[in-house]
Design a protein around this motif. Structure first.
Motif, PDB file in Angstrom:
ATOM      1  N   THR A 270       1.057  -1.294   0.073  1.00 30.57           N
ATOM      2  CA  THR A 270      -0.157  -0.047  -0.107  1.00 30.57           C
ATOM      3  C   THR A 270       0.676   1.104  -0.143  1.00 30.57           C
ATOM      4  N   ALA A 271       0.568   2.618  -0.801  1.00 35.90           N
ATOM      5  CA  ALA A 271       1.397   3.409  -0.866  1.00 35.90           C
ATOM      6  C   ALA A 271       0.500   5.138  -1.474  1.00 35.90           C
ATOM      7  N   THR A 272      -0.793   5.139  -0.728  1.00 35.34           N
ATOM      8  CA  THR A 272      -2.160   5.568  -0.472  1.00 35.34           C
ATOM      9  C   THR A 272      -1.910   6.839   0.311  1.00 35.34           C
ATOM     10  N   GLY A 273      -1.955   6.841   1.343  1.00 29.39           N
ATOM     11  CA  GLY A 273      -1.726   7.820   2.415  1.00 29.39           C
ATOM     12  C   GLY A 273      -3.273   7.626   3.364  1.00 29.39           C
ATOM     13  N   ASP A 274      -3.935   7.114   3.096  1.00 31.79           N
ATOM     14  CA  ASP A 274      -5.686   6.730   3.169  1.00 31.79           C
ATOM     15  C   ASP A 274      -5.563   5.280   3.982  1.00 31.79           C
ATOM     16  N   ILE A 275      -6.734   5.131   4.813  1.00 34.99           N
ATOM     17  CA  ILE A 275      -7.146   4.846   5.792  1.00 34.99           C
ATOM     18  C   ILE A 275      -7.723   3.559   4.805  1.00 34.99           C
ATOM     19  N   HIS A 276      -7.594   2.242   6.078  1.00 32.46           N
ATOM     20  CA  HIS A 276      -8.331   0.848   4.756  1.00 32.46           C
ATOM     21  C   HIS A 276      -8.297   0.789   3.736  1.00 32.46           C
ATOM     22  N   VAL A 277      -6.912   1.038   3.359  1.00 30.29           N
ATOM     23  CA  VAL A 277      -7.094   0.573   1.562  1.00 30.29           C
ATOM     24  C   VAL A 277      -7.521  -1.187   1.106  1.00 30.29           C
ATOM     25  N   ILE A 278      -6.676  -1.560   2.206  1.00 34.21           N
ATOM     26  CA  ILE A 278      -6.590  -3.293   1.899  1.00 34.21           C
ATOM     27  C   ILE A 278      -7.993  -3.540   4.006  1.00 34.21           C
ATOM     28  N   SER A 279      -9.026  -3.847   3.386  1.00 44.12           N
ATOM     29  CA  SER A 279      -9.295  -3.773   4.193  1.00 44.12           C
ATOM     30  C   SER A 279     -10.628  -5.254   4.884  1.00 44.12           C
ATOM     31  N   ARG A 280     -11.426  -5.349   5.564  1.00 44.65           N
ATOM     32  CA  ARG A 280     -11.857  -6.558   6.254  1.00 44.65           C
ATOM     33  C   ARG A 280     -12.047  -6.979   4.888  1.00 44.65           C
ATOM     34  N   GLU A 281     -13.402  -6.742   3.962  1.00 46.75           N
ATOM     35  CA  GLU A 281     -13.437  -7.360   3.222  1.00 46.75           C
ATOM     36  C   GLU A 281     -12.583  -8.223   2.023  1.00 46.75           C
ATOM     37  N   HIS A 282     -11.509  -7.616   2.293  1.00 44.41           N
ATOM     38  CA  HIS A 282     -10.707  -8.200   0.852  1.00 44.41           C
ATOM     39  C   HIS A 282      -9.567  -9.430   1.427  1.00 44.41           C
ATOM     40  N   PHE A 283      -9.982  -9.350   3.019  1.00 40.25           N
ATOM     41  CA  PHE A 283      -8.761 -10.829   3.481  1.00 40.25           C
ATOM     42  C   PHE A 283      -9.504 -11.864   3.236  1.00 40.25           C
ATOM     43  N   PRO A 284     -10.548 -12.343   3.499  1.00 40.83           N
ATOM     44  CA  PRO A 284     -10.973 -13.591   2.805  1.00 40.83           C
ATOM     45  C   PRO A 284     -10.864 -13.866   1.517  1.00 40.83           C
ATOM     46  N   LEU A 285      -9.984 -13.468   0.904  1.00 41.36           N
ATOM     47  CA  LEU A 285     -10.330 -13.532  -0.721  1.00 41.36           C
ATOM     48  C   LEU A 285      -8.706 -14.256  -0.701  1.00 41.36           C
TER      49      LEU A 285
END
Length: 420
Positions: A270-285
């Motif tokens: 990640t290199a965005t400066g923002d919050i939760h770019v990789i979020s809970r919905e992505h981990f199970p995938l």
């Protein structure tokens, strides 16, 4: 009150730190030229400067340059995992007020910021704006005496602009991050190389053939994607800005939303400066063994709380690598607690890149000392003459000459009469 002078891990590490600072100085010729000039002209005579930055060999060379200009400095870390303890020891041994310990907890981190503020700074050098925001929240009594601040990173500039928009910023701030000689080189080439360096040090994986997902295609993301592809990785870019996404496509990368990229990636950066770019919905995938790391300033880009809630087990599998098990057959690996990976795991940017960034910092401090009375409380770009001077000094140090406009060419560019 009498301010404390230092809080570091081990002063006996000073000789090692001094050697490493000297090694970095070999790759920082622009800062050396500025230091020599500062020593002659003393543009910062008597000025108190608070520095909240990564306490590294490069920052140490900036500190010596500012002191050569007549300044008194107090330093603290801008990230709990980026401090190089031997450098902190070397600076403390050489008389600087230093408050930085690698691995310090949240409470200690902010105590160190407050200790630096006890020195009643007139100029603030910040990396992420934690020092500036703490100053505004807790030490408003100091605000009338502050000439201004300089900000090193994208995240900090975003915070400063938000403060200015809300009419809360009490002094002028210079966005050093936005200088051409900073973000074109430090963010792109520095972050690109140092991020890949850190990942390889931590994991010892082979990048060739891997699928690397880069979240964000700003200057840092561009550098990371470029270096990953250069080592044989298949690179996917995720973006929210259509112009940057289009640029990534034109640069030859595959672009898609994170939800589509999640099942495909072997390594996520990640290199965005923002919050939760990789979020809970992505981990199970994500596939078993997917590696996650962050190259942004704060440890918020990966939703680690969400990942922890999903995990059935957590354990450290290598230094600075934590495994989150999501079931009997699948685990996700997180590097450096989701903190700035290039400094938490490796040594950060090469000194030759930081040479330009910190040359901007030094010259902008001198500019604030000379011109602060002329500036309103707002966020300003680096003066164009400083940006050009840094570029010229860098070319000079590399033995590279360039053309100059002739009087005829200058006149042509300033006229409207000449046509087809």
């Amino acid at each position: 009150m009498t301010a404390a002078r230092a809080e570091i891990r081990d002063r006996s590490l000073a000789p090692q730190g001094q050697e490493r600072i000297a090694w970095a100085a070999r790759e920082m010729p622009v800062l050396r030229l500025i230091r020599e000039r500062f020593a002659r002209e003393r543009p910062l005579e008597g000025v108190r400067i608070a520095v909240c930055a990564h306490v590294t060999t490069e920052t140490a060379n900036l500190a010596y340059t500012l002191r050569a200009g007549g300044a008194t400095l107090a330093l603290c870390a801008s990230n709990p995992l980026s401090t190089q303890d031997d450098v902190a020891a070397a600076l403390a041994e050489d008389g600087f007020a230093v408050f930085a310990i690698r691995g310090e907890d949240h409470e200690t981190y902010y105590r160190h910021i407050r200790q630096v503020l006890d020195f009643q700074p007139q100029i603030v050098i910040d990396d992420g704006a934690d020092l500036v925001t703490t100053l505004h929240r807790e030490r408003r009594d100091l605000l009338p005496f502050v000439f201004g601040s300089t900000e090193e990173t994208t995240t900090g500039v975003i915070r400063l602009k938000a403060m200015a928009k809300d009419d809360l910023l009490a002094f002028p701030a210079i966005a050093v991050n936005d200088a051409d000689t900073k973000h074109f080189f430090d963010n792109r080439y520095g972050t690109g190389q140092s991020t890949i360096d850190a990942i390889l040090r931590a994991t010892n994986i082979l990048l060739a053939g891997k699928t690397v997902v880069v979240a964000g295609y700003g200057w840092c993301g561009r550098g990371i994607a470029m270096r990953a592809r250069g080592m044989g990785a298949h690179v996917i870019v995720t973006e929210v800005d259509p112009v940057r996404a289009l640029e990534a496509v034109m640069d030859g990368y595959v672009v898609m939303p994170m939800r589509q990229a999640a099942p495909l990636g072997d390594l996520f950066i990640t290199a965005t400066g923002d919050i939760h770019v990789i979020s809970r919905e992505h981990f199970p995938l994500m596939k078993d063994g997917a590696i996650l790391c962050n190259a942004g300033h704060f440890n918020v880009e990966i939703d680690l709380d969400g990942l922890a809630e999903l995990a059935t087990e957590r354990r450290q599998v290598r230094p600075l690598i934590e495994e989150y098990r999501l079931g009997p057959d699948r685990a996700i690996l997180v590097l450096a607690e989701g903190r700035l990976v290039n400094l938490a795991v490796a040594e950060g940017h090469p000194a030759s890149v930081m040479d330009m960034s910190f040359a901007n910092q030094a010259l902008c401090c001198a500019y604030l000392a000379a011109h602060h009375g002329e500036l309103e409380a707002d966020v300003y770009p680096v003066p164009a003459e400083i940006d050009r001077e840094v570029a010229s000094l860098k070319l000079q140090s590399m033995g590279i000459g360039i053309d100059r406009l002739t009087p005829e060419q200058e006149a042509y560019l300033q006229s409207w009469q000449h046509g087809t």
